[in-house]
Design a protein around this motif. Structure first.
Motif, mmCIF file in Angstrom:
data_model
loop_
_atom_site.group_PDB
_atom_site.id
_atom_site.type_symbol
_atom_site.label_atom_id
_atom_site.label_comp_id
_atom_site.label_asym_id
_atom_site.label_seq_id
_atom_site.Cartn_x
_atom_site.Cartn_y
_atom_site.Cartn_z
ATOM 1 N N UNK A 139 0.841 -1.189 0.000
ATOM 2 C CA UNK A 139 0.000 0.000 0.000
ATOM 3 C C UNK A 139 0.879 1.242 0.000
ATOM 4 N N UNK A 140 0.467 2.233 -0.765
ATOM 5 C CA UNK A 140 1.216 3.485 -0.819
ATOM 6 C C UNK A 140 1.180 4.162 0.541
ATOM 7 N N UNK A 141 2.325 4.625 1.010
ATOM 8 C CA UNK A 141 2.312 5.422 2.239
ATOM 9 C C UNK A 141 1.480 6.683 2.034
ATOM 10 N N UNK A 142 0.930 7.191 3.112
ATOM 11 C CA UNK A 142 0.110 8.392 3.028
ATOM 12 C C UNK A 142 0.930 9.608 3.439
ATOM 13 N N UNK A 143 0.470 10.757 3.010
ATOM 14 C CA UNK A 143 1.060 12.032 3.384
ATOM 15 C C UNK A 143 -0.050 12.809 4.084
ATOM 16 N N UNK A 144 0.012 12.895 5.401
ATOM 17 C CA UNK A 144 -1.099 13.444 6.169
ATOM 18 C C UNK A 144 -1.069 14.963 6.268
ATOM 19 N N UNK A 145 -0.129 15.488 6.980
ATOM 20 C CA UNK A 145 -0.088 16.930 7.218
ATOM 21 C C UNK A 145 1.334 17.398 6.994
ATOM 22 N N UNK A 146 1.497 18.204 5.959
ATOM 23 C CA UNK A 146 2.839 18.667 5.661
ATOM 24 C C UNK A 146 2.833 19.679 4.544
ATOM 25 N N UNK A 147 4.009 19.922 4.021
ATOM 26 C CA UNK A 147 4.212 20.901 2.965
ATOM 27 C C UNK A 147 4.782 20.205 1.741
ATOM 28 N N UNK A 148 4.227 20.525 0.578
ATOM 29 C CA UNK A 148 4.738 19.991 -0.679
ATOM 30 C C UNK A 148 5.310 21.128 -1.500
ATOM 31 N N UNK A 149 6.528 20.934 -1.974
ATOM 32 C CA UNK A 149 7.198 21.909 -2.822
ATOM 33 C C UNK A 149 7.324 21.325 -4.215
ATOM 34 N N UNK A 150 6.841 22.054 -5.215
ATOM 35 C CA UNK A 150 6.894 21.588 -6.599
ATOM 36 C C UNK A 150 7.777 22.524 -7.418
ATOM 37 N N UNK A 151 7.934 22.198 -8.681
ATOM 38 C CA UNK A 151 8.600 23.115 -9.585
ATOM 39 C C UNK A 151 9.937 22.657 -10.108
ATOM 40 N N UNK A 152 10.459 21.560 -9.620
ATOM 41 C CA UNK A 152 11.729 21.068 -10.125
ATOM 42 C C UNK A 152 11.477 19.860 -11.008
ATOM 43 N N UNK A 153 12.242 19.716 -12.052
ATOM 44 C CA UNK A 153 12.100 18.572 -12.928
ATOM 45 C C UNK A 153 13.380 18.302 -13.671
ATOM 46 N N UNK A 154 13.435 17.136 -14.259
ATOM 47 C CA UNK A 154 14.596 16.706 -15.019
ATOM 48 C C UNK A 154 14.098 16.165 -16.349
ATOM 49 N N UNK A 155 14.690 16.614 -17.446
ATOM 50 C CA UNK A 155 14.177 16.220 -18.752
ATOM 51 C C UNK A 155 15.277 16.225 -19.800
ATOM 52 N N UNK A 156 14.974 15.491 -20.846
ATOM 53 C CA UNK A 156 15.844 15.481 -22.011
ATOM 54 C C UNK A 156 15.060 14.971 -23.195
#
Length: 169
Positions: A139-156
């Motif tokens: 089962x996937x672990x859950x993320x209850x109460x926290x902060x998510x930071x987005x915006x970074x990626x890797x591509x080619x």
């Protein structure tokens, strides 16, 4: 949860390994901060991502620390396979250095794309057999109460991953 995307026919294993190597750099940084994952396991994670990304079989892969008893993330790096306009090719890093991880252990969780689920059972088994990481179901672990930071990626070459970082409060 699964996703779907179509890669450019010119997206090669070399391109996929380039993206995977940036994930590997993140994992090495996490090892430096928190002592896990084991350095000798990182190359396997990198190659797993590269093979699945090249073939269009990766949806998401998570790496981080979770409380085993509750299956709750304390720190999670999530990489989502992505194409085209949302992609950036950033530098690895910019990860939390002082997460409170007492009672947590390193964990990884992977989901496959709809292209993978469209394969026959035998084809799925062949894909898994060719991967350096042997995963078990769970089962996937859950993320209850926290902060998510987005915006970074890797591509080619038109394909890659978008990264988000979750840190529990």
């Amino acid at each position: 949860m699964t996703g779907s995307y179509t890669r450019s026919s010119s997206f090669t294993l070399t391109d996929a390994r380039y993206v995977g190597a940036k994930i590997g750099a993140d994992l090495r940084l996490i090892n430096g901060y928190y002592g896990a994952p084991a350095l000798d396991s990182i190359d396997g994670y990198v190659e797993e991502v590269a093979l699945l990304l090249r073939d269009g079989y990766l949806d998401t892969v998570d790496y981080g620390f979770r409380e085993k008893a509750t299956n709750v993330w304390k720190l999670r790096l999530r990489y989502k396979a992505t194409l085209g306009g949302q992609l950036t090719d950033g530098r690895p890093g910019s990860l939390p250095r002082a997460a409170e991880l007492a009672g947590s252990g390193f964990h990884s969780y992977l989901t496959y794309s709809t292209a993978y689920w469209a394969l026959t059972t035998a084809e799925q088994a062949d894909v898994k057999e060719g991967l350096p990481i042997k995963r078990t179901t769970g089962h996937a672990p859950t993320a209850l109460s926290g902060t998510t930071t987005t915006g970074n990626g890797y591509a080619r070459n038109g394909a890659g991953v978008c990264r988000d970082v979750y840190l529990a409060h």
